[in-house]
Scaffold this motif. Structure first.
Motif, PDB file in Angstrom:
ATOM      1  N   ASN A   9      61.457  44.908  59.705  1.00  5.95           N
ATOM      2  CA  ASN A   9      61.119  43.695  60.428  1.00  5.95           C
ATOM      3  C   ASN A   9      60.006  44.029  61.408  1.00  5.95           C
ATOM      4  O   ASN A   9      59.971  45.135  61.945  1.00  5.95           O
ATOM      5  CB  ASN A   9      62.325  43.167  61.207  1.00  5.95           C
ATOM      6  N   VAL A  10      59.126  43.072  61.618  1.00  5.82           N
ATOM      7  CA  VAL A  10      57.972  43.328  62.483  1.00  5.82           C
ATOM      8  C   VAL A  10      58.117  42.517  63.759  1.00  5.82           C
ATOM      9  O   VAL A  10      58.458  41.335  63.708  1.00  5.82           O
ATOM     10  CB  VAL A  10      56.662  42.942  61.765  1.00  5.82           C
ATOM     11  N   TYR A  11      57.899  43.167  64.888  1.00  4.56           N
ATOM     12  CA  TYR A  11      58.039  42.477  66.173  1.00  4.56           C
ATOM     13  C   TYR A  11      56.807  42.750  67.019  1.00  4.56           C
ATOM     14  O   TYR A  11      56.211  43.818  66.938  1.00  4.56           O
ATOM     15  CB  TYR A  11      59.301  42.960  66.894  1.00  4.56           C
ATOM     16  N   TYR A  12      56.442  41.761  67.817  1.00  3.45           N
ATOM     17  CA  TYR A  12      55.266  41.906  68.671  1.00  3.45           C
ATOM     18  C   TYR A  12      55.711  41.984  70.124  1.00  3.45           C
ATOM     19  O   TYR A  12      56.435  41.119  70.600  1.00  3.45           O
ATOM     20  CB  TYR A  12      54.336  40.702  68.477  1.00  3.45           C
ATOM     21  N   GLN A  70      54.688  42.334  74.228  1.00  6.81           N
ATOM     22  CA  GLN A  70      53.625  42.107  75.181  1.00  6.81           C
ATOM     23  C   GLN A  70      53.807  43.114  76.309  1.00  6.81           C
ATOM     24  O   GLN A  70      54.948  43.547  76.566  1.00  6.81           O
ATOM     25  CB  GLN A  70      53.798  40.695  75.746  1.00  6.81           C
ATOM     26  N   ASP A  88      57.026  43.906  78.517  1.00 10.06           N
ATOM     27  CA  ASP A  88      58.280  43.658  77.798  1.00 10.06           C
ATOM     28  C   ASP A  88      59.065  44.952  77.766  1.00 10.06           C
ATOM     29  O   ASP A  88      58.497  46.030  77.595  1.00 10.06           O
ATOM     30  CB  ASP A  88      57.999  43.260  76.338  1.00 10.06           C
ATOM     31  N   LEU A 133      52.438  46.036  68.112  1.00 12.29           N
ATOM     32  CA  LEU A 133      53.387  45.714  67.046  1.00 12.29           C
ATOM     33  C   LEU A 133      54.299  46.896  66.803  1.00 12.29           C
ATOM     34  O   LEU A 133      53.855  48.041  66.837  1.00 12.29           O
ATOM     35  CB  LEU A 133      52.624  45.463  65.743  1.00 12.29           C
ATOM     36  N   TRP A 144      60.582  47.676  62.792  1.00 11.01           N
ATOM     37  CA  TRP A 144      61.995  48.081  62.905  1.00 11.01           C
ATOM     38  C   TRP A 144      62.508  48.371  61.507  1.00 11.01           C
ATOM     39  O   TRP A 144      62.560  47.485  60.665  1.00 11.01           O
ATOM     40  CB  TRP A 144      62.824  46.958  63.513  1.00 11.01           C
ATOM     41  N   GLN A 183      62.083  35.888  66.183  1.00  8.59           N
ATOM     42  CA  GLN A 183      60.745  36.414  66.468  1.00  8.59           C
ATOM     43  C   GLN A 183      60.445  37.711  65.736  1.00  8.59           C
ATOM     44  O   GLN A 183      59.579  38.476  66.139  1.00  8.59           O
ATOM     45  CB  GLN A 183      60.544  36.599  67.984  1.00  8.59           C
ATOM     46  N   GLU A 184      61.210  38.004  64.675  1.00  7.78           N
ATOM     47  CA  GLU A 184      60.906  39.174  63.865  1.00  7.78           C
ATOM     48  C   GLU A 184      60.479  38.733  62.468  1.00  7.78           C
ATOM     49  O   GLU A 184      61.147  37.903  61.847  1.00  7.78           O
ATOM     50  CB  GLU A 184      62.137  40.089  63.748  1.00  7.78           C
ATOM     51  N   LEU A 220      51.623  37.444  62.271  1.00  6.91           N
ATOM     52  CA  LEU A 220      51.324  38.323  63.412  1.00  6.91           C
ATOM     53  C   LEU A 220      50.654  37.529  64.521  1.00  6.91           C
ATOM     54  O   LEU A 220      50.984  37.651  65.698  1.00  6.91           O
ATOM     55  CB  LEU A 220      50.402  39.473  62.983  1.00  6.91           C
ATOM     56  N   LEU A 246      53.190  35.434  66.356  1.00  6.87           N
ATOM     57  CA  LEU A 246      54.013  36.229  67.285  1.00  6.87           C
ATOM     58  C   LEU A 246      53.257  36.479  68.578  1.00  6.87           C
ATOM     59  O   LEU A 246      53.808  36.348  69.672  1.00  6.87           O
ATOM     60  CB  LEU A 246      54.405  37.570  66.650  1.00  6.87           C
ATOM     61  N   SER A 247      51.984  36.829  68.443  1.00  4.27           N
ATOM     62  CA  SER A 247      51.174  37.083  69.631  1.00  4.27           C
ATOM     63  C   SER A 247      51.008  35.805  70.444  1.00  4.27           C
ATOM     64  O   SER A 247      51.136  35.811  71.664  1.00  4.27           O
ATOM     65  CB  SER A 247      49.823  37.647  69.205  1.00  4.27           C
ATOM     66  N   LYS A 273      54.116  34.974  72.360  1.00  2.00           N
ATOM     67  CA  LYS A 273      54.272  35.825  73.544  1.00  2.00           C
ATOM     68  C   LYS A 273      53.373  35.334  74.675  1.00  2.00           C
ATOM     69  O   LYS A 273      53.771  35.300  75.827  1.00  2.00           O
ATOM     70  CB  LYS A 273      53.907  37.273  73.205  1.00  2.00           C
ATOM     71  N   LEU A 274      52.150  34.949  74.309  1.00  2.00           N
ATOM     72  CA  LEU A 274      51.214  34.492  75.334  1.00  2.00           C
ATOM     73  C   LEU A 274      51.678  33.187  75.952  1.00  2.00           C
ATOM     74  O   LEU A 274      51.339  32.874  77.085  1.00  2.00           O
ATOM     75  CB  LEU A 274      49.814  34.329  74.725  1.00  2.00           C
TER      76      LEU A 274
END
Lengths: 608, 220
Positions: free
Chosen positions: A32-35, A37, A40, A98, A101, B64-65, B197, B200-201, B204-205
């Motif tokens: 799984n991909v998470y972003y 900031q 965080d 990025l 997981w 959010q994944e 992607l 997701l960014s 967050k912003l």
């Protein structure tokens, strides 16, 4: 279905770079991909493996101490996955990024399926990554034909004459020719054939090559090992072997090529040094050291052995210069020992080492005795300088009258350092505590060493200050994009492998060795002795030894790289050029050094 | 005579009905609780009425994944030649011979991702194409909820008082601006992943307290 960006990244990331495309695709399906900031905080006790794709993440201990920074290609969470124990670290995102997981199940599956990946994470966890090797290294002393054979092919056609052959040999300055017909090897012709088969039989110079050549000669593939060629030559009593590349003839290997390839063998060079009758001759010998270093590196000789060999050559040069000096100055007026300090004493000299030497004399250096040894020191040190071992900028040389002392003088000097140590003085003096006799009387030297070690083992204050001096410099926390992360959180460009790595270990080990009164001077031997005597934990000793080997290896490779690119040889490593496994291994070695330093601090630097 | 066609439509339209009857999350839902499906279509042209879908790629976002396990990429049987559009998506007619039936793929999409908020970069075209495609296959089309990452980027830049040049909103340029790996290459799955992607960014912003209704506003 796989996302190319993800599999491409995994394919470039140690240790997953060993997986094939199909396995990478399977692995990526469990990601799984998470972003994140900046600012965080990362939930770390999730029973998944975190793989940093982009950005920067900072790891703090529960006491808010900065532990390390993670960047692209770094991992977290393997600790918990391997042990099942949670930990109380905090991972904070410092620069947007990025992360991937990877599910626990897939992580374990991958470990079971690929032994190397399991080993990688086990070693990463136990900080023993420096023992991890991706591939079996090629065995040593295994030059191949292609490493020594001249890359040119001199051939003649069978219908040409003996005279043509003789002319071609003279013009090309070779002693043998390949005989080829339609690009196929049909024979060879040597200068000896011209003598014994043409001249001796009074054949005319117009005799065709085909009549006097050796037909269907032995040949060898250019990828074969050199010792196979030696074997083949001895077996058939021949001195010339055509070399083939995929069945096509590409050159000739001669017995001379083989002898020449062994010329930069240390044994040969050392023998050569001891035959020289002048400093100029020694200078010519020393010019072969660089070539020898390149050969050693090609033969994959480990750095510590290479250091040993290079030191042995410096020893030989020194011994021969002392001999030549005595030829010039006459018999010495008294017994003496020529001493080496620092890296020469420890036998881990590198290519850019400078001189660190001194004289130990039986008598006080006054009058004629003083003049004789002053002249001898001048001759030897200038000679060494001529041979490329530069004069010591700190003037730690036998030419310095302060360093030409009697046993009493040296003993008093060491006694003062030991009795009234200051950290600043010791920082400079610590070099003197690694000493070895290069030439002259061993007995005289042994008396001095016994005297020094007797004092150091009973001097807690001295050891306290020596340890303080050894702890003044620290290893960087880690590698980080294009710079090094310092202990105080600052960033620096370039890593001095000696100052920030090798020397730190040398210094630590010296403290223990002087404490335990160990006679060995070489860092690896000292570690072995310390572990054998139970002074340090054998696992800690092994870890330090491995970290030392790794750093020495990287420095050795850096020097090779400099040498081959005709740069000045330096210890400064550009972090941007360190990638993959080496980066993990370096971080690992720094951690080992930091741990060892805190143990020294605990053991020697408590309140007295 | 056309009875089979009618029956087929009735059966298939169940999929559409299921999608229609699955409620979308309330607009007060915090964004981290909402499920998104980021998708991208490659088409034979830019006219949703006339042109056809050549390939479709999608990847869901939950909590959010981005869930790569459900990343999908399908080539679609097109009733017409891809023609000049091959220049963009690199798919040629011969590659599409063994491609999937559009109805089959739409069925998977609608049955698995009912209740999901759909996301695309420049979503207007994708939404219309999907609707026409559903109409063609099932005889009826559901209403989708779409978020447009391009609109979000445009609003974000406007709020920053920036002059938005015409190509600043193209996907590769958006990725670059957000410091994200740029793999956008007119491959439906790669582009869907890249848009994910970007989303997701952008989320967050937008801050941690955003709800879906905030998001709809940002995407207008």
């Amino acid at each position: 279905m796989e996302v190319a960006d993800v599999t491409k990244f995994l394919a470039e990331t140690t240790p997953f770079d060993q997986l094939d495309a199909a396995a990478l695709g399977q692995l990526s399906a469990h990601i799984n991909v998470y972003y994140y900031q900046a600012q965080d905080s990362v939930k770390i006790n999730t029973d998944r493996l975190l793989i940093v794709r982009t950005g920067i993440f900072t790891l703090y201990s529960d006491q808010q101490q900065l532990l390390t920074k993670l960047q692209s290609g770094d991992f977290y969470g393997y600790q918990q996955l391997l042990t099942g124990l949670t930990d109380s670290d905090t991972l904070l995102c410092e620069e947007d990024g990025l992360v991937y997981w990877l599910e626990a199940e897939a992580f374990h599956q991958c470990r079971y399926q690929y032994k190397n990946i399991d080993i990688f994470f086990q070693r990463l966890f136990s900080r023993r990554l420096h023992q991890y090797r991706e591939q079996q290294q090629a065995s040593r002393f295994t030059l191949k034909i292609s490493d020594v054979v001249q890359q040119r092919k001199i051939a003649i056609r069978p219908e040409q004459t003996a005279q043509d052959a003789a002319k071609l040999m003279s013009d090309s300055r070779v002693s043998s020719l390949l005989v080829e017909e339609n690009n196929k090897l049909v024979g060879i012709l040597t200068d000896r054939d011209l003598r014994s088969r043409v001249l001796a039989h009074a054949l005319p110079s117009s005799t065709q090559v085909s009549q006097v050549m050796t037909r269907q000669p032995q040949s060898i593939d250019r990828h074969a090992y050199l010792y196979e060629a030696v074997q083949q030559m001895s077996q058939h009593n021949i001195h010339h072997l055509p070399v083939t590349d995929q069945g096509v003839c590409c050159g000739m290997l001669t017995a001379t090529d083989i002898i020449r390839s062994q010329q930069d063998h240390p044994v040969y060079l050392i023998g050569e040094i001891h035959r020289q009758l002048s400093t100029d001759g020694l200078e010519r010998c020393s010019q072969q050291i660089a070539a020898l270093a390149i050969t050693l590196s090609k033969q994959q000789v480990p750095a510590y052995e290479a250091g040993h060999i290079i030191t042995t050559i410096t020893d030989a040069l020194t011994q021969r210069l002392i001999y030549l000096a005595q030829q010039k100055l006459g018999e010495p007026p008294c017994v003496f020992s020529w001493l080496a300090f620092g890296s020469q004493a420890r036998m881990d000299q590198s290519l850019n080492a400078d001189q660190d030497n001194a004289l130990l004399l039986e008598k006080e250096p006054v009058g004629a005795v003083g003049e004789y040894f002053s002249a001898l020191a001048e001759f030897v040190c200038q000679g060494l300088a001529q041979c490329g071992i530069t004069l010591c900028p700190g003037n730690i040389m036998a030419t310095n009258p302060e360093l030409r002392l009697s046993l009493k003088g040296w003993s008093g000097r060491f006694a003062r350092w030991i009795a009234t140590p200051t950290p600043e003085a010791l920082l400079k003096a610590s070099i003197f505590f690694d000493l070895r006799v290069i030439d002259g009387s061993k007995g005289l030297f042994n008396a001095l060493q016994e005297d020094v070690l007797q004092r150091t083992t009973e001097a807690p204050l001295f050891l306290y200050h020596l340890a303080q001096a050894a702890l003044q410099r620290t290893a960087p926390l880690g590698f980080f994009k294009n710079f090094i992360l310092e202990q105080d959180g600052k960033h620096k460009k370039g890593l001095d492998l000696k100052k920030r790595g090798i020397s730190l270990i040398t210094d630590l080990v010296r403290v223990y060795a002087l404490y335990a009164g160990i006679h060995e001077v070489n860092t690896r031997s000292r570690l072995q002795q310390l572990a054998a005597q139970g002074i340090i934990d054998s696992k800690d000793g092994q870890n330090l030894n491995d970290a030392f080997d790794l750093l020495a290896q990287l420095r050795w490779e850096k020097h090779q790289h400099d040498l081959q690119n005709s740069h000045d040889v330096t210890n400064l490593l550009n972090p941007a050029e360190v990638s993959g496994l080496a980066r993990h291994q370096l971080k690992d070695s720094f951690a080992v050094i930091n741990e060892a330093q805190s143990r020294v601090k605990h053991r020697f630097c408590r309140e007295l | 005579m056309f009875g089979w066609l009618l029956r087929k439509n009735t059966a298939l339209s169940e999929v559409v009905n299921h999608f229609i009857n699955t409620p979308f999350p309330a607009s007060s839902t915090p964004i981290e609780q909402a499920n998104f499906l980021v998708l991208d279509l490659e088409l034979t042209g830019l006219n949703p009425r006339k042109d056809h879908i050549v390939s479709i790629g999608w990847v869901p976002i939950r909590g959010q994944e981005i869930v790569l396990a459900e990343a999908k990429h399908y080539l679609i049987n097109s009733p017409v030649s891809v023609g000049q559009s091959a220049v963009y998506h690199g798919l040629h007619d011969h590659q599409l011979k063994n491609a999937h039936d559009l109805a089959q793929i739409l069925t998977e999409l609608l049955s698995h991702y009912a209740g999901y908020i759909f996301v695309a970069h420049h979503s207007g075209l994708d939404e219309q194409c999907l609707r026409f495609a559903c109409q063609r296959c099932f005889g009826k089309a559901p209403r989708f909820r779409f978020i447009d990452t391009m609109q979000m980027e445009w609003q974000r830049l406007l709020r920053q008082g920036k002059v938005v040049k015409h190509d600043a909103l193209k996907l590769p340029n958006c990725l670059k601006r957000h410091g994200l790996p740029d793999m956008a290459n007119h491959h439906a799955l790669e582009d869907a992943y890249s848009s994910a992607l970007l989303l997701l960014s952008q989320l967050k912003l937008g801050g941690n307290t955003m709800t879906l209704s905030d998001l709809y506003l940002l995407s207008r």
